[in-house]
Write a protein that holds these residues in place. Structure first.
Motif, PDB file in Angstrom:
ATOM      1  N   VAL A 277       0.957  -0.590  -0.166  1.00 20.11           N
ATOM      2  CA  VAL A 277      -0.219  -0.070   0.032  1.00 20.11           C
ATOM      3  C   VAL A 277       0.771   1.500   0.036  1.00 20.11           C
ATOM      4  CG1 VAL A 277      -1.689   1.330   1.428  1.00 20.11           C
ATOM      5  CG2 VAL A 277      -2.082  -1.233   1.538  1.00 20.11           C
ATOM      6  N   PHE A 278       2.126   1.573   1.069  1.00 24.52           N
ATOM      7  CA  PHE A 278       3.209   1.866   1.081  1.00 24.52           C
ATOM      8  C   PHE A 278       3.946   1.737   0.934  1.00 24.52           C
ATOM      9  CE2 PHE A 278       5.069   5.495   3.054  1.00 24.52           C
ATOM     10  CZ  PHE A 278       5.100   6.294   1.945  1.00 24.52           C
ATOM     11  N   PRO A 279       5.444   2.523  -0.251  1.00 25.30           N
ATOM     12  CA  PRO A 279       4.589   3.383  -0.853  1.00 25.30           C
ATOM     13  C   PRO A 279       4.401   2.655  -2.210  1.00 25.30           C
ATOM     14  CG  PRO A 279       7.327   3.079  -1.060  1.00 25.30           C
ATOM     15  CD  PRO A 279       6.733   1.819   0.461  1.00 25.30           C
ATOM     16  N   HIS A 280       4.197   1.841  -2.267  1.00 24.31           N
ATOM     17  CA  HIS A 280       4.736   1.127  -3.139  1.00 24.31           C
ATOM     18  C   HIS A 280       3.838   1.510  -4.921  1.00 24.31           C
ATOM     19  CE1 HIS A 280       6.423  -1.048  -7.126  1.00 24.31           C
ATOM     20  NE2 HIS A 280       4.884  -1.795  -7.206  1.00 24.31           N
ATOM     21  N   HIS A 281       1.697   1.414  -3.962  1.00 21.91           N
ATOM     22  CA  HIS A 281       1.217   2.017  -4.440  1.00 21.91           C
ATOM     23  C   HIS A 281       0.751   3.076  -5.013  1.00 21.91           C
ATOM     24  CE1 HIS A 281      -0.183  -2.775  -4.246  1.00 21.91           C
ATOM     25  NE2 HIS A 281       0.967  -2.762  -5.233  1.00 21.91           N
ATOM     26  N   GLU A 282       0.865   4.026  -3.640  1.00 22.70           N
ATOM     27  CA  GLU A 282       0.561   5.060  -3.354  1.00 22.70           C
ATOM     28  C   GLU A 282       1.486   6.096  -4.570  1.00 22.70           C
ATOM     29  OE1 GLU A 282      -1.348   7.647  -2.402  1.00 22.70           O
ATOM     30  OE2 GLU A 282      -0.957   6.996  -0.592  1.00 22.70           O
ATOM     31  N   ASN A 283       2.801   5.222  -4.545  1.00 24.81           N
ATOM     32  CA  ASN A 283       4.147   6.270  -5.643  1.00 24.81           C
ATOM     33  C   ASN A 283       3.027   5.517  -6.936  1.00 24.81           C
ATOM     34  OD1 ASN A 283       4.971   7.254  -3.676  1.00 24.81           O
ATOM     35  ND2 ASN A 283       7.126   5.667  -4.266  1.00 24.81           N
ATOM     36  N   GLU A 284       2.288   4.130  -7.071  1.00 24.94           N
ATOM     37  CA  GLU A 284       2.440   4.167  -8.585  1.00 24.94           C
ATOM     38  C   GLU A 284       0.999   5.167  -8.720  1.00 24.94           C
ATOM     39  OE1 GLU A 284       1.220   0.585  -9.862  1.00 24.94           O
ATOM     40  OE2 GLU A 284       2.104  -0.530  -8.264  1.00 24.94           O
ATOM     41  N   ILE A 285      -0.253   5.096  -8.073  1.00 22.51           N
ATOM     42  CA  ILE A 285      -1.354   6.347  -8.404  1.00 22.51           C
ATOM     43  C   ILE A 285      -0.888   7.941  -8.989  1.00 22.51           C
ATOM     44  CG2 ILE A 285      -2.682   7.445  -7.382  1.00 22.51           C
ATOM     45  CD1 ILE A 285      -3.718   4.992  -5.703  1.00 22.51           C
ATOM     46  N   ALA A 286       0.474   7.906  -7.776  1.00 24.52           N
ATOM     47  CA  ALA A 286       0.868   9.539  -7.983  1.00 24.52           C
ATOM     48  C   ALA A 286       1.837   9.849  -9.812  1.00 24.52           C
ATOM     49  CB  ALA A 286       2.141  10.150  -6.475  1.00 24.52           C
ATOM     50  N   GLN A 287       2.554   8.791  -9.879  1.00 27.48           N
ATOM     51  CA  GLN A 287       3.072   9.005 -11.171  1.00 27.48           C
ATOM     52  C   GLN A 287       1.866   8.353 -12.801  1.00 27.48           C
ATOM     53  OE1 GLN A 287       6.332   6.184  -9.948  1.00 27.48           O
ATOM     54  NE2 GLN A 287       5.309   4.463 -10.894  1.00 27.48           N
ATOM     55  N   SER A 288       1.159   7.172 -12.630  1.00 25.29           N
ATOM     56  CA  SER A 288       0.909   6.721 -13.141  1.00 25.29           C
ATOM     57  C   SER A 288      -0.964   8.408 -13.715  1.00 25.29           C
ATOM     58  CB  SER A 288      -0.008   5.905 -12.720  1.00 25.29           C
ATOM     59  OG  SER A 288       0.972   4.793 -13.045  1.00 25.29           O
ATOM     60  N   GLU A 289      -1.367   8.898 -12.378  1.00 28.04           N
ATOM     61  CA  GLU A 289      -2.265   9.864 -12.479  1.00 28.04           C
ATOM     62  C   GLU A 289      -1.665  11.018 -13.202  1.00 28.04           C
ATOM     63  OE1 GLU A 289      -5.376   9.867  -9.243  1.00 28.04           O
ATOM     64  OE2 GLU A 289      -5.251   7.299  -9.732  1.00 28.04           O
ATOM     65  N   ALA A 290      -0.441  11.630 -12.113  1.00 28.87           N
ATOM     66  CA  ALA A 290       0.489  12.304 -13.150  1.00 28.87           C
ATOM     67  C   ALA A 290       0.585  12.647 -14.364  1.00 28.87           C
ATOM     68  CB  ALA A 290       1.377  12.709 -12.019  1.00 28.87           C
ATOM     69  N   ALA A 291       0.829  11.106 -15.117  1.00 29.87           N
ATOM     70  CA  ALA A 291       1.325  11.392 -16.870  1.00 29.87           C
ATOM     71  C   ALA A 291       0.107  11.581 -16.980  1.00 29.87           C
ATOM     72  CB  ALA A 291       2.259  10.005 -16.783  1.00 29.87           C
ATOM     73  N   THR A 292      -1.581  10.822 -17.305  1.00 29.00           N
ATOM     74  CA  THR A 292      -1.980  10.649 -17.437  1.00 29.00           C
ATOM     75  C   THR A 292      -3.241  11.636 -17.580  1.00 29.00           C
ATOM     76  OG1 THR A 292      -3.589   8.947 -16.413  1.00 29.00           O
ATOM     77  CG2 THR A 292      -1.082   8.222 -18.312  1.00 29.00           C
ATOM     78  N   GLY A 293      -3.520  11.760 -17.096  1.00 32.91           N
ATOM     79  CA  GLY A 293      -4.609  13.235 -16.012  1.00 32.91           C
ATOM     80  C   GLY A 293      -5.667  12.155 -15.746  1.00 32.91           C
ATOM     81  N   GLU A 294      -5.984  10.523 -15.878  1.00 32.92           N
ATOM     82  CA  GLU A 294      -6.487   9.676 -15.837  1.00 32.92           C
ATOM     83  C   GLU A 294      -6.892   9.009 -13.952  1.00 32.92           C
ATOM     84  OE1 GLU A 294      -7.678   6.607 -18.098  1.00 32.92           O
ATOM     85  OE2 GLU A 294      -7.099   8.268 -20.453  1.00 32.92           O
ATOM     86  N   GLU A 295      -8.019   8.333 -13.819  1.00 27.57           N
ATOM     87  CA  GLU A 295      -8.040   7.614 -12.723  1.00 27.57           C
ATOM     88  C   GLU A 295      -7.099   6.021 -12.843  1.00 27.57           C
ATOM     89  OE1 GLU A 295     -11.366   6.087  -9.559  1.00 27.57           O
ATOM     90  OE2 GLU A 295     -11.156   5.190 -11.554  1.00 27.57           O
ATOM     91  N   PHE A 296      -5.651   6.573 -12.441  1.00 30.81           N
ATOM     92  CA  PHE A 296      -5.401   4.529 -12.274  1.00 30.81           C
ATOM     93  C   PHE A 296      -5.841   3.588 -11.705  1.00 30.81           C
ATOM     94  CE2 PHE A 296      -1.634   2.166 -11.049  1.00 30.81           C
ATOM     95  CZ  PHE A 296      -1.467   1.600 -11.854  1.00 30.81           C
ATOM     96  N   ALA A 297      -6.283   3.509 -11.230  1.00 30.22           N
ATOM     97  CA  ALA A 297      -7.440   2.335 -10.346  1.00 30.22           C
ATOM     98  C   ALA A 297      -9.243   2.135  -9.876  1.00 30.22           C
ATOM     99  CB  ALA A 297      -6.608   1.281  -9.790  1.00 30.22           C
ATOM    100  N   GLY A 298      -9.967   1.809 -11.007  1.00 33.74           N
ATOM    101  CA  GLY A 298     -11.252   2.021 -10.237  1.00 33.74           C
ATOM    102  C   GLY A 298     -11.479   1.432  -9.369  1.00 33.74           C
ATOM    103  N   HIS A 299     -10.400  -0.047  -8.736  1.00 33.75           N
ATOM    104  CA  HIS A 299     -10.511  -0.230  -7.110  1.00 33.75           C
ATOM    105  C   HIS A 299      -9.722  -0.996  -6.925  1.00 33.75           C
ATOM    106  CE1 HIS A 299     -15.408  -1.191  -8.004  1.00 33.75           C
ATOM    107  NE2 HIS A 299     -14.894  -1.558  -9.180  1.00 33.75           N
TER     108      HIS A 299
END
Length: 491
Positions: A249-271
Motif C-alpha cells: 500500500v505504501f510506498p509502492h502503490h501510493e507512488n504508482e497512483i501519483a506517477q500514473s495519474e500525473a502522467a495521464t490525467g486519468e484515474e489509475f485504478a477503479g478498485h
C-alpha cells in the motif's frame, strides 16, 4: 446480487463496475530474488480466485502479473553460485521457480507476465513525460518525482505529506527536494551500501547490476515506475482492479497512483484490493526473516489441492496463519471434499440410481448451497463462507447415500456439477486426478532416471544418456545441466 469489493482507496465496500467489455486486472508480482514461499503464493491464489470468479460471472478477464527482475536484492546475490555471474542469471533462476510454482498450484494463466528488463524503453518514456510536465526533476543523473506537485499524494495510505519520512536509500536523500520524493530513475548501478544490506555473503567485488542508457545518463529504473509502465503497456492507462499484498500500500502503490495519474490525467485504478499477510508464528512470513516454507517444498509435501483448500479457507483481506493445525484442517477438508465427489460419481453411476427417485431434502440443500455460494463470492469474495457451502454439499452427498438404498440420480449429478463448477472452476481444486498422492513419487522417479542418465554418461554411453533426457522431457520434465549436476522441474 452483484459483485462488491472492498476498495482500499475509499475504505468502503463498493459495487464492481468495469469500464469496458473486459475486466483489466493487474497484479503486483514478485521480485525474483529468492524462492517463492507460501506467503507469496497466498496473493497468487487469491488473485486466481478473483480471476476465476469474474470469468464464472461472464466477464472476459485480461489478467497481467509482472515479474520484477531488476532489483538490488537480485544484484546482491550475484556470485553466490558459480553460474550466477549477472543479475539476469539470478532472476532467470527464480523466475522459473515462480512460474513452476504457479503451474503447480493450478493457477489460471495470466495474459502475460511482463518483466522489468523487457520494458526499460517504456519506463524511460514515462519518466520523460513526468519531467516534461513538471512532476519530476533530475538531480545528479537521477530523476525524482516531486510529491508536492500531486495534491492527492497520500490518498491511498492516508499519509500526511508533512509528517512523511524520507523515502529511498540514505545516499538519495541529499539529492531530493522533499523528504517524500521518490526515485523514478537511479544514476549508475546499485550502490555498495544496497548490495551489503541485501547480500547473504561477502563480495570481494561489489556487483552493481545492469544499467541502461537514458537522457540522464547510465542508470536503472526506480522500483515504483516499473509497474506503472508495465501495466500501461499491456492494459492501458486505466485499470479496473489493481491487486497486491497489504505491504505494498505504501510506498509502492501510493507512488504508482501519483506517477500514473500525473502522467495521464486519468484515474489509475477503479478498485484497489490488498491481500493480508501470511503469518508464521508471531511474524509475517518473509524471505528476509527466514521463517518461510517454499512453494516447491509445500507442493511436494501437501500437493496443490490441500494448499488451494487452505488458501480458500480465509478471506483475502484478513491475515492467515500457517501452522501445523491450519494445514491439517485444510487436508481434512480436502479429503472430505474428494471423498464426497468420488461417492457422488460412484453412486450416480450405480444401477441403484434412479430417474424417478427424489430426495427433496437433498435437492433443497443443493439449491440453497448454490444461492449461498454465489452470494458469498459476490460479497467481497468471501471464499471462507463459499467453502463452507461446498463442504455442506459434501455432507449432503454422504447423508443421502447413507440413508437411502435407491439413489436420486438427478441430485447426485447436480452435486457433481456443483463440485466441478465451484470447487474446480472457482477454487482451482482438481477432483478425480491423482495429483496429491503422486507428487513425491513422480519426483522420485525423475531423480531415479537422472541417476541412470548420469551413470550412462560416466560410462561413455552418451547416446543412451541423451535418450533418457529426451524421454523425461517428452513426459514434461525439463532437465537442466549445471556444474553442480542436473536439476529438473515439471512443466
Amino acid at each position: 446480487m452483484t459483485l462488491s469489493l472492498t476498495d482500499t482507496l475509499s475504505g468502503e465496500r463498493e459495487p464492481f463496475e468495469p469500464t469496458g467489455d473486459a475486466v483489466l486486472l493487474y497484479v503486483c508480482g514478485l521480485t525474483v530474488s529468492d524462492e517463492p514461499h507460501l506467503g507469496h503464493a497466498r496473493l497468487w491464489a487469491q488473485a486466481d480466485i478473483l480471476h476465476r470468479w469474474l470469468a464464472h460471472e461472464g466477464y472476459d478477464v485480461r489478467h497481467v502479473e509482472n515479474v520484477t527482475d531488476v532489483n538490488e536484492k537480485i544484484t546482491a546475490r550475484i556470485g553466490e553460485r558459480e553460474e550466477w555471474k549477472e543479475e539476469a542469471d539470478v532472476a532467470r533462476e527464480y523466475t522459473n521457480e515462480v512460474l513452476s510454482g504457479m503451474r503447480g498450484l493450478n493457477l489460471e494463466r495470466a495474459e502475460v507476465y511482463p518483466k522489468v528488463s523487457e520494458h526499460v524503453p517504456e519506463i524511460i518514456d514515462l519518466v520523460e513525460t513526468l519531467v516534461d510536465d513538471g512532476y519530476a526533476y533530475e538531480s545528479n543523473g537521477s530523476v525524482y518525482f516531486d510529491v508536492t506537485t500531486f495534491p492527492e499524494y497520500g490518498k491511498l495510505s492516508n499519509q500526511d505529506l508533512e509528517e512523511m519520512e524520507s523515502q529511498g536509500e540514505p545516499d538519495e536523500r541529499a539529492e531530493k527536494r522533499n523528504a517524500g520524493d521518490f526515485a523514478l530513475w537511479k544514476a549508475g548501478g546499485v550502490s555498495e551500501t544496497a548490495v551489503e544490506e541485501h547480500s547473504k555473503h561477502n563480495h570481494e567485488d561489489h556487483p552493481s547490476g545492469q544499467t541502461w542508457a537514458s537522457p540522464w545518463g547510465e542508470g536503472r529504473p526506480g522500483w515504483h515506475i516499473e509497474c506503472s509502465a508495465m501495466s500501461m503497456t499491456h492494459l492501458g492507462d486505466h485499470l479496473d482492479i489493481h491487486m497486491g499484498g497489504q505491504d505494498l500500500v505504501f510506498p509502492h502503490h501510493e507512488n504508482e497512483i501519483a506517477q500514473s495519474e500525473a502522467a495521464t490525467g486519468e484515474e489509475f485504478a477503479g478498485h484497489w484490493l490488498h491481500v493480508g499477510f501470511m503469518q508464521a508464528g508471531e511474524e509475517k512470513m518473509s524471505s528476509s526473516l527466514g521463517n518461510f516454507f517454499t512453494v516447491s517444498d509445500a507442493l511436494r509435501e501437501y500437493g496443490p489441492n490441500v494448499l488451494r483448500t487452505f488458501y480458500a479457507s480465509a478471506e483475502y483481506r484478513s491475515q492467515q496463519a500457517y501452522t501445523e493445525e491450519t494445514i491439517a484442517e485444510a487436508r481434512r477438508r480436502w479429503e472430505r471434499l474428494e471423498r464426497a465427489y468420488e461417492t457422488a460419481v460412484a453412486h450416480a453411476d450405480d444401477a441403484d440410481a434412479g430417474a424417478k427417485v427424489e430426495d427433496s431434502a437433498f435437492r433443497d440443500t443443493l439449491a440453497t448451497a448454490r444461492t449461498e455460494f454465489v452470494a458469498a463470492m459476490n460479497d467481497d469474495l468471501n471464499a471462507r463462507e463459499a467453502m463452507a457451502e461446498l463442504l455442506g454439499v459434501a455432507s449432503a452427498v454422504n447423508r443421502h447415500v447413507e440413508e437411502h438404498d435407491q439413489y436420486d440420480y438427478r441430485a447426485l449429478a447436480d452435486a457433481i456439477e456443483f463440485f466441478e463448477e465451484f470447487g474446480e472452476g472457482v477454487f482451482g481444486l482438481q477432483f478425480g486426478e491423482a495429483t496429491d498422492g503422486n507428487v513425491e513419487l513422480a519426483e522420485d522417479l525423475a531423480e531415479l532416471v537422472l541417476d541412470l542418465r548420469e551413470n550412462e554418461r560416466e560410462s561413455g554411453n552418451y547416446e543412451r544418456a541423451d535418450d533418457l533426457r529426451d524421454t523425461l522431457e517428452a513426459l514434461g520434465v525439463d532437465v537442466e545441466d549445471s556444474d553442480d549436476g542436473p536439476t529438473f522441474r515439471f512443466d
